[in-house]
Design an enzyme around this catalytic site. Structure first.
Site, mmCIF file in Angstrom:
data_model
loop_
_atom_site.group_PDB
_atom_site.id
_atom_site.type_symbol
_atom_site.label_atom_id
_atom_site.label_comp_id
_atom_site.label_asym_id
_atom_site.label_seq_id
_atom_site.Cartn_x
_atom_site.Cartn_y
_atom_site.Cartn_z
ATOM 1 N N ALA A 56 1.082 1.879 3.966
ATOM 2 C CA ALA A 56 2.979 1.311 3.304
ATOM 3 C C ALA A 56 2.250 -0.261 4.146
ATOM 4 C CB ALA A 56 4.086 1.708 4.187
ATOM 5 N N GLY B 186 -0.001 0.001 -4.601
ATOM 6 C CA GLY B 186 -1.683 0.065 -5.009
ATOM 7 C C GLY B 186 -2.010 0.244 -3.799
ATOM 8 N N ARG C 76 0.978 -1.006 -0.014
ATOM 9 C CA ARG C 76 -0.173 0.206 -0.309
ATOM 10 C C ARG C 76 0.970 1.351 -0.158
ATOM 11 N NH1 ARG C 76 -3.366 2.552 4.884
ATOM 12 N NH2 ARG C 76 -4.660 4.413 3.364
ATOM 13 N N HIS C 77 0.497 2.376 -0.645
ATOM 14 C CA HIS C 77 1.372 3.894 -0.688
ATOM 15 C C HIS C 77 1.902 4.712 1.335
ATOM 16 C CE1 HIS C 77 -2.811 5.456 1.091
ATOM 17 N NE2 HIS C 77 -3.229 4.905 -0.492
ATOM 18 N N GLY C 78 1.795 4.993 1.181
ATOM 19 C CA GLY C 78 2.780 5.525 2.167
ATOM 20 C C GLY C 78 1.433 6.565 2.711
#
Length: 472
Positions: free
Chosen positions: A401, A358, A90-92
């Protein structure tokens, strides 16, 4: 010359040794205090999908590059070496989206208006004096500097765990894909920053592919979009809880603390205040004054409301939510198949690593399809008090994240596969006897999905209309 705690240099006049000594003492105290764990809100572990990664792995508050190699658990009786890593990440940490920024603006206006009247409670006036709304709509979910650090540091830790896979020699064979959303592109760039820092390369070269078919599959699944996302009844449990007894109690207590009439605070504004505490921690590492409005019981209620939404929208609540991730599921196993099969000497080596960046909405359906975090009794609007021990807690599963790691080993008895979630070992459902079962046994467990789980037939061809399938 002295360096302060944010890396700035100051030149001091040589003759002013007394001032220099005093400043040196202050700076050394600031520096030593920065090594200790910062002040963290008592409710920081209940922010659902807005939780910092450090709340799941608190040892990172002391050392962001701390790595525990014992989490890799191939059988000690076999000689094994890792040959491939697939990481779904996952994005930060990010700014709020426009929807939540507008709620924050409404809350800010209410605070300013009521505090200026002088009749509001002392807590409200305290917030007014200590906090100023700095959120603007152009931020709209973009990655923040802390979010870049999240991915940069994750890359460095994974490089330490898998030095033979995430090596400079393998640089051009590491596959990198991302959602098209700005926060995900920025995250996959930051991941590459982290690797190239490890490799001590002075010029960072980005090379990644934007692939929404894989990373935003949920937008393309018509059965999901019509049956869940656009279906008012699909999230009925969430709506009932939002206006139920537990949420009403949180709203009443917050109004009393602020000295506001109860009706001034809608459930959305209560949630906005809770999110403000989470955003200011994840963006600025600040213990916001908004955090003091909520005790631990309030936070648990608000976390549960968030978990209900994720459960019924993205996870086990409706089977189509999980099935929408079939393209990503098949991509992962095709990649593992290629990495694990015997090769002729003339064949090109497979990818040592596949990095897929993602969203929480990317990870949750895939985790559900794999059969993870499925409690015996599903969470509903009326069983909150029996759900305190549930495994489905998004605060622990999909913080910023978050990562799902598939580690393929070459072992004496054949390829083995280990699963790690947020850098901790998790066992495959149905194969709980081993941390790293034989890959052929994993494939046998998921045979029904490997042979089926067809995106077109599940998302376009489901008979009997496109209402949500409520198999649990």
């Amino acid at each position: 010359m002295f360096r302060d705690t944010v890396g700035m240099f100051y030149l001091l006049p040589p003759r002013n040794t007394l001032v220099a000594a005093a400043l040196s003492l202050v700076l050394s105290r600031l520096s030593s205090s920065s090594l200790s764990v910062p002040d963290v809100p008592h409710i920081a572990t209940y922010f659902g999908t807005k939780t910092r990664y450090e709340e799941v792995n608190p040892h990172l508050l002391r050392d962001v590059l701390s790595v525990n190699k014992s989490v890799l658990k191939p059988p000690p009786t076999e000689r094994c070496s890792p040959v491939h890593l697939t990481a779904v990440i996952r994005h930060g940490s990010r700014y709020p989206t426009v929807k939540n920024i507008r709620r924050i603006q409404k809350l800010s206006e209410l605070v300013r208006r009521e505090a200026s009247r002088g009749s509001a409670g002392s807590w409200l006036q305290d917030i007014q004096s200590r906090w100023e709304n700095w959120y603007t709509e152009d931020m709209d979910g973009q990655l923040v500097m802390k979010g870049r650090d999240d991915l940069r540091q994750l890359a460095q830790r994974l490089s330490a765990l898998f030095p033979s896979l995430l090596s400079e020699e393998n640089m051009r064979r590491i596959s990198l894909r991302s959602s098209s959303k700005h926060r995900c592109v920025s995250s996959v760039e930051a991941f590459q920053d982290g690797l190239q820092q490890v490799w001590r390369r002075s010029e960072v070269q980005y090379r990644h592919q934007v692939d929404d078919e894989l990373m935003r599959f949920f937008e393309r699944c018509r059965g999901y979009v019509e049956g869940v996302e656009k279906n008012r009844t699909a999230l009925l449990e969430v709506e009932k809880f939002k206006h139920g007894e537990e949420m009403e109690g949180v709203r009443r207590r917050m109004a009393e603390r602020l000295g506001l009439p109860h009706q001034r605070l809608t459930p959305d504004l209560v949630e906005a205040a809770f999110f403000l505490c989470s955003y200011e921690l994840s963006i600025k590492s600040v213990h916001s004054p908004w955090c003091f409005l909520f005790d631990e019981n309030d936070a648990k209620v608000l976390e549960y409301k968030s978990d209900l939404k994720q459960y019924w929208k993205r996870s086990h609540g409706h089977v189509i939510s999980s099935l929408s991730s079939c393209p990503l599921f098949h991509h992962v196993f095709r990649t593992l198949d290629r990495a694990g099969r015997p090769r002729r000497s003339t064949e090109a080596s497979p990818e040592p690593a596949s990095i897929l960046v993602g969203h929480a909405e990317t990870l949750l359906p895939l985790l559900s399809l794999l059969g993870l975090y499925k409690d015996e009794t599903p969470p509903t609007s009326n069983n909150y008090h029996t759900q305190h021990g549930r495994s489905f807690r998004t605060s622990l599963i999909v913080p910023y994240a978050a990562n799902l790691l598939f580690v393929l080993y070459d072992c004496q008895r054949g390829p083995r596969l280990q699963l790690l979630i947020n850098e901790s070992p998790v066992r495959f459902p149905g194969l709980e006897a081993e941390d790293a079962p034989l890959y052929r046994d994993v494939r046998a467990t998921y045979r029904h999905l490997l042979d089926g789980c067809d995106f077109h037939s599940e998302c376009e061809g489901r008979p009997g209309g496109r209402g949500p399938n409520t198999e649990l």
